[in-house]
Structures are given as structure tokens and as C-alpha cells.
Design an enzyme around this catalytic site. Structure first.
Site, short mmCIF file in Angstrom:
data_model
loop_
_atom_site.label_atom_id
_atom_site.label_comp_id
_atom_site.label_asym_id
_atom_site.label_seq_id
_atom_site.Cartn_x
_atom_site.Cartn_y
_atom_site.Cartn_z
N LYS A 1 35.34 35.84 46.44
CA LYS A 1 36.01 35.99 47.73
C LYS A 1 35.05 35.89 48.91
CE LYS A 1 39.60 36.99 50.28
NZ LYS A 1 40.52 35.85 50.48
N TRP B 1 29.04 37.78 40.14
CA TRP B 1 29.27 36.35 40.34
C TRP B 1 27.90 35.72 40.15
CZ3 TRP B 1 27.76 32.49 43.89
CH2 TRP B 1 28.55 31.34 43.88
N ASN C 1 23.80 43.02 45.03
CA ASN C 1 24.62 41.92 45.53
C ASN C 1 23.74 41.13 46.49
OD1 ASN C 1 26.54 40.29 46.78
ND2 ASN C 1 27.18 41.90 48.19
#
Ligand code: F6R
Length: 619
Positions: free
Chosen positions: A614, A84, A110
Site C-alpha cells: 500500500k 514486503w 521498515n
């Protein structure tokens, strides 16, 4: 917000990594990539000497799958990533894994390396050529900079330099026996299989391989070998950690015959609501609510105030919580989005009760709010869905929503179960504060117990919403309005439609429309009026007439036996009757369905809406 995976064992790593990434795609789908220590079809590696092979592709995981179908990599250890984008556009070159200049060290990440710009300048001055615009690439070059034959020490030295939030996994061509993983302010779970170890950003990808997992804490380092995993603190001291057994049903994370996870999760709400409630209702002489898990006892009576903090949908659950706590328990409630709470100068009172709500338990702003509130000495209650999440581990007391894994990016069953939790707290608190007596408590418990079956009935009428969506899905403007609990549900309804149908939708307290927003209403506007607060029906009716007079099409969502709006509304969707104050757990469902059908009819993927992820583990 990016998913990372890793595998070391005796199986071919590529299919395991791709399979695991599929389960994490909800965390980001701008690009995907893997690095495997093995031999590539283009001739890297000679079958004896294994080399590090990287494959990446912009866009959804299926693009990467197409690449590796022809450009095969063989090898039994590797790391993977689904992105993302935060730093640098979605592109092949910005995809992870990132490597050092020689291509012998690979990293997946991440989070955000906050001091990446300074580090990049420093590395460039020492001659390093950067390939991507990402913050992550500095990590690969830093490890290279510190590498002197020991990846573990090079990683530790790198951690001293980097600031920010990260879950990182490393692979080094010179060390074909181990993968190294670390975390700080980003989730990471290690799966312990038989002769194999795995890494993932959450538990779901691991369940196919093992149910025994280790949750890594901030600052901990895991070194995975084929036959064991070792843990260390940042200083390199060994740590002993215990595995946790995950009891989730694997099928709960599959689509189970539904076209999308979102539709499945909307349909799971009756069961989820029942599961959330079941453990908490006890019958002694009479039915009562048991909240031992959050230390609910007479000392709560000393609380002066409740403060609720959360983000997005979870914040909307907090807004419902404010109305519920004020109504049932007559205690003042402040509710604030976590990203605001953490940067304003909140006034604390050690007698406050903080309720922090988060489906994932990993949202960066929510965790920051929780950590700030902790310092005040107040009692911290976390409402979360994910066992073992950072929030669950750091909060004083945890109330689990028991919704089961929520995969679709747009939250549905997590929201309604969060509502169930705040209602249980409000009712219990109201009883303790003697605002509601035994009979009123019992009546409300009965009503809560009836809700799962009512939600099931409501879902049985989903075709009506689908037909309405078929006529309206091309509307470019949708306003949701309501009063009290209906206003809170309007906030959530408008968010759902924005997120997955990409329709410009807004929520208004119905009485507020005439103070400005009504200027936007014209023939192109759909207004959804949520009308479950019987005492305010005449006020809602006036508001509906006001927007109709400006040409809007009006859908009213109200009780099944209610005729009040038949004359004014263009369409009425009727929901089964419960107590007015408990309406949100039912009245939100038509909006979830409406958003879902509009999304599908507009050709979107409701499970993976554009620009969203999410779990928002960055600020
Ligand atoms: C909306 C949605 C988001 C999340 C928000 C907080 O459908 O899912 O608005 O509610 O990002 O996430 P959690 O609850 O995981 O803290």
C-alpha cells in the site's frame, strides 16, 4: 512497504501484536514474525527469567498464526513485522524480527539500510555470522556490537552508522522494561493507552487500544515503558511531545459486510466525495469555494505555473488536475511522476505553485520531490488522506481528502477524492483569474454537489459490470482509450486492471493508437473506450471502428442518455450525466468495478495483490 508493531503493557503481547499486524498486512504480506520477551512452549524461559522468543513464517500472516497457535509464547512485551521483500527472497529466514548472534537483541525494520553491504563486510570481518540476506540483519549485529548494558546508547551508536530510510523497533532480553523505536524517512506512530504503549506503522492498529497518539519525527527516538514513553533527539537530549487525538471511526477500518475492503471502498465513494466537498463550499451571497486551508488568496494570481508531482494513482489524479487547471484556470501545468521529477533537472520559479499528491503521505519518491521543490521557495500544497503523515507535516499547506482509511492496496476512494480536491483548486483558481465568472463557478459547484448522489446511482448498476466481467475476465489483453479527461481516466483504469487482475492492460490517448499500438489489436483484445467528451465523439467513434475492424471487442463507457456509440460498440455502460469536464469522478468507477470483479473471478485477492504494497516508503 513492511509494517512494524510493538506492545508493552500488562496484556499478553502475542494476540495484540498479531491483531495489529492484521491491520498492517496491506503494507506487505511476504512473511510475518514476532519477538516476545517471555517464555516459549519449547522451554525457553522458565517463567521467572524471561527470554526473547522469536516466531516467523513465510507467506501471509495466517501462516504465522498457525505456528503460534501450537508454539505458544507468553509475555507482555514484544515487537512484530509484516514484510514486503526488498533484500532477499520471501522466506522464513529473511522474515523479521532479526536477532544478533546470541539471540538476545531483536529488531524489526521498515525501509532500506542503503549502506548495508559495507556494514555487512565490516561485521563479517569481525567474526559475525549472518543468517539472512536482508539489509536489516546488520542492524541487529550493530546494536550488539555497541551494546554495553544500555540498549538506548547502543541504538544511538548504531544510528550513526546506518544510512537510508528506516522505522525500527528494538527489544533486548537484558532490558525487560522497555522497547526502543526510531524513525527516519519511514512512518511510525506511538499509541498511548492506559498502562500500555504501542508502536505501529500507521494509526489503524492502534485505534482498538487508544485514540491518543504521538507522531514520531525524523531522527527522534522513543523509549516505551509500561507506564510512560520518553522521547529523545539523535544526540540523546530529552524532547517534549504532545499527543494527537485521532477522530477516525474504528468501523471505517473494518470490512462492514463487504467481501473485500476494495469493494467497500468503491462503495464509500459517494460519502467520501461528499465529505471532501462539504467543508469547502460556503454560501455567502452566492455559493463559493473556500480554500483557506491552503492559503488561497489574491496572491495566487501572481503564479506563473502549477507543477504537480505524485506517483501511481495519485499521479493520474495529477494528470486530471492538469486538464482541469488548464481548462478552468488557463494556467500552464507541468505534471510529472515523482521518481522522474526528483532526478531530472527541473526548472524552478519561486512563483510556481507545487501540488504534491499522495494518499498515504509517506511515498518515498513523492516526499523527495516535495523536499526538492521546497528548496525553490515555491508554495507547496499537499493533497493527502492521512492526517499526521510525513507529507502533511512537512508541506507548507495541506488539503486533506477526507476519504477515511483506505486499506485495499489498489486505490479507489482516495483517487476520486484527490480529483475532487484538484477540481476545487482549478475552479477557485479559474474564478480568481477571471477565466470563469460567478455564474459558471456556481454551475460547477452545483454539479460537484450533485456528484455523490450520481456516484450512488452508478454503483446501483454494478451488476451490469459484474456480468460483463463474467464474460471477459479471461481476456489476456485490455486497452483503455480516451481523449482529454477520458485519457487520464484510461491511465487509472489500466493500472487498476494490471494491479489486481494481473491482466496486461495499457492506456492510450485514442488518437495515438494508429501511431503504433494498433499493431497489437486482434480478436483477443478488449478495448474499453471512455467517451464523455462530447466535442470529440466523432473522433472516438472513428477510433472505435479502427479497433473493431481488427477484431477487438469494444466496451464504451458514456453518458446515460447518449446514443452515439450504440451502433459501433459491442456493449455500452452508461453513467449518470454530469458536466463533461467533471466526468472523471464518475467515469473511473466502472473501471474500478471491472478490475475488482475480474480479480475475484480470476481467484486473486483484490485487497492484497501480488508484489504490491500500500505504501511505498522505499525508492
Ligand atoms: C494504485 C496505487 C499506487 C499509489 C502510489 C502512490 O492503486 O495505490 O499506484 O497510488 O503508490 O501512493 P500514495 O498516493 O500513497 O503516495
Amino acid at each position: 512497504m513492511c509494517g512494524i508493531v510493538g506492545y508493552i503493557g500488562d496484556e499478553e503481547a502475542t494476540p495484540v501484536l498479531v491483531n495489529a499486524l492484521k491491520k498492517l498486512e496491506y503494507r506487505g504480506y511476504d512473511s510475518a514474525g514476532i519477538a516476545v520477551l517471555g517464555s516459549g512452549s519449547e522451554g525457553q524461559g522458565d517463567g521467572e527469567k524471561r527470554s526473547l522468543v522469536v516466531r516467523k513464517a513465510k507467506g501471509a500472516l495466517k501462516n504465522l498464526e498457525q505456528r503460534i497457535a501450537t508454539e505458544i509464547i507468553r509475555g507482555t512485551m514484544g515487537i512484530g513485522h509484516t514484510r514486503w521483500a526488498t533484500h532477499g527472497e520471501p522466506s522464513d529466514v529473511n522474515s523479521h524480527p532479526h536477532t544478533n548472534v546470541s539471540g538476545k537483541i531483536a529488531v524489526v525494520h521498515n525501509g532500506i539500510i542503503e549502506n548495508h553491504a559495507k556494514l555487512k563486510e565490516w561485521l563479517k570481518e569481525s567474526g559475525v555470522a549472518f543468517k539472512s540476506q536482508t539489509d536489516t540483519e546488520v542492524v541487529a549485529h550493530l546494536v550488539d556490537h555497541f551494546y554495553q548494558g544500555d540498549l538506548f546508547e547502543a541504538v544511538r551508536a548504531t544510528l550513526d552508522k546506518i544510512e537510508g530510510a528506516y522505522a525500527l523497533a528494538f527489544l533486548c532480553e537484558n532490558e525487560p522494561e522497555r522497547i526502543i523505536a526510531v524513525r527516519k524517512d519511514a512512518p511510525l506512530v506511538i499509541g498511548a493507552g492506559k498502562g500500555e504503549y504501542l508502536i505501529a506503522s500507521d494509526v489503524t492498529p492502534l485505534l482498538e487500544y487508544t485514540r491518543d497518539v504521538y507522531y514520531l519525527n525524523d531522527g527522534e527516538i522513543a523509549v516505551l515503558y509500561r507506564d510512560r514513553v520518553e522521547f529523545f533527539d539523535r544526540e540523546g537530549h530529552p524532547l517534549t511531545k504532545e499527543t494527537t487525538r485521532v477522530e477516525w471511526d474504528v468501523s471505517a477500518a473494518e470490512k462492514g459486510g463487504f467481501e473485500h475492503f476494495m469493494l467497500k471502498e468503491i462503495h464509500e465513494q459517494p460519502k467520501a466525495l461528499a465529505d471532501t466537498l462539504r467543508a469547502r463550499i460556503k454560501t455567502y451571497a452566492a455559493k463559493t469555494i473556500n480554500l483557506e486551508e491552503i492559503g488561497f488568496d489574491a496572491s495566487w494570481a501572481q503564479a506563473h505555473r502549477v507543477v504537480i508531482s505524485a506517483c501511481g494513482t495519485a499521479w493520474h489524479a495529477g494528470v486530471v488536475g492538469k486538464y482541469a487547471l488548464e481548462h478552468f484556470a488557463r494556467i500552464p501545468v507541468d505534471v510529472d511522476v515523482a521518481s522522474e521529477f526528483r532526478y531530472r533537472d527541473p526548472i524552478y520559479d519561486p512563483k510556481d505553485i507545487f501540488i504534491i499528491i499522495s494518499q498515504s503521505g509517506e511515498t518515498a519518491d513523492t516526499l523527495a520531490a516535495m523536499r526538492m521543490a521546497r528548496k525553490s521557495g515555491a508554495r507547496i500544497i499537499a493533497i493527502t488522506n492521512v492526517v499526521g503523515s510525513t507529507l502533511a507535516r512537512e508541506a507548507d499547506l495541506v488539503m486533506y481528502t477526507w476519504a477515511g482509511p483506505e486499506i485495499a492496496v489498489a486505490s479507489t476512494k482516495a483517487f476520486t477524492t484527490q480529483l475532487m480536491c484538484v477540481y476545487l483548486i482549478a475552479l477557485k483558481f479559474g474564478h480568481l483569474r477571471k477565466v470563469i465568472d460567478d455564474a459558471e463557478l456556481a454551475a460547477n459547484i452545483d454539479a460537484l454537489e450533485a456528484l455523490p448522489a450520481l456516484a450512488e446511482q452508478l454503483l446501483g448498476k454494478k451488476d451490469d459490470i459484474q456480468r460483463f466481467a463474467a464474460r471477459q475476465f479471461n481476456k489476456t489483453k485490455a486497452f483503455f482509450m480516451g481523449r482529454l479527461f477520458d485519457y487520464a481516466v484510461s491511465l487509472e483504469s489500466a493500472l487498476k486492471l494490471k494491479e489486481i487482475a494481473y491482466t496486461h492492460s495499457e492506456a492510450f490517448a485514442a488518437g495515438e493508437l494508429k501511431h503504433g499500438p494498433i499493431a497489437l489489436v486482434d480478436e483477443s483484445t478488449l478495448v474499453v473506450a471512455i467517451c464523455t467528451q462530447s466535442a470529440l465523439f466523432d473522433k472516438m467513434d472513428s477510433n472505435i471502428k479502427e479497433v473493431k475492424a481488427r477484431g477487438a471487442t469494444v466496451l464504451v463507457i458514456t453518458w446515460e442518455d447518449e446514443k452515439y456509440f450504440d451502433a459501433t460498440a459491442d456493449e455500452v455502460f452508461r453513467i449518470p450525466r454530469t458536466l463533461d469536464a467533471l466526468s472523471p469522478m464518475l467515469s473511473v468507477i466502472p473501471s474500478q468495478l471491472y478490475a475488482y470483479y475480474c480479480s475475484v473471478m480470476r481467484g486473486n485477492d483484490p485487497d492484497k495483490p501480488r508484489n504490491l504494497a500500500k505504501s511505498v516508503t522505499v525508492e
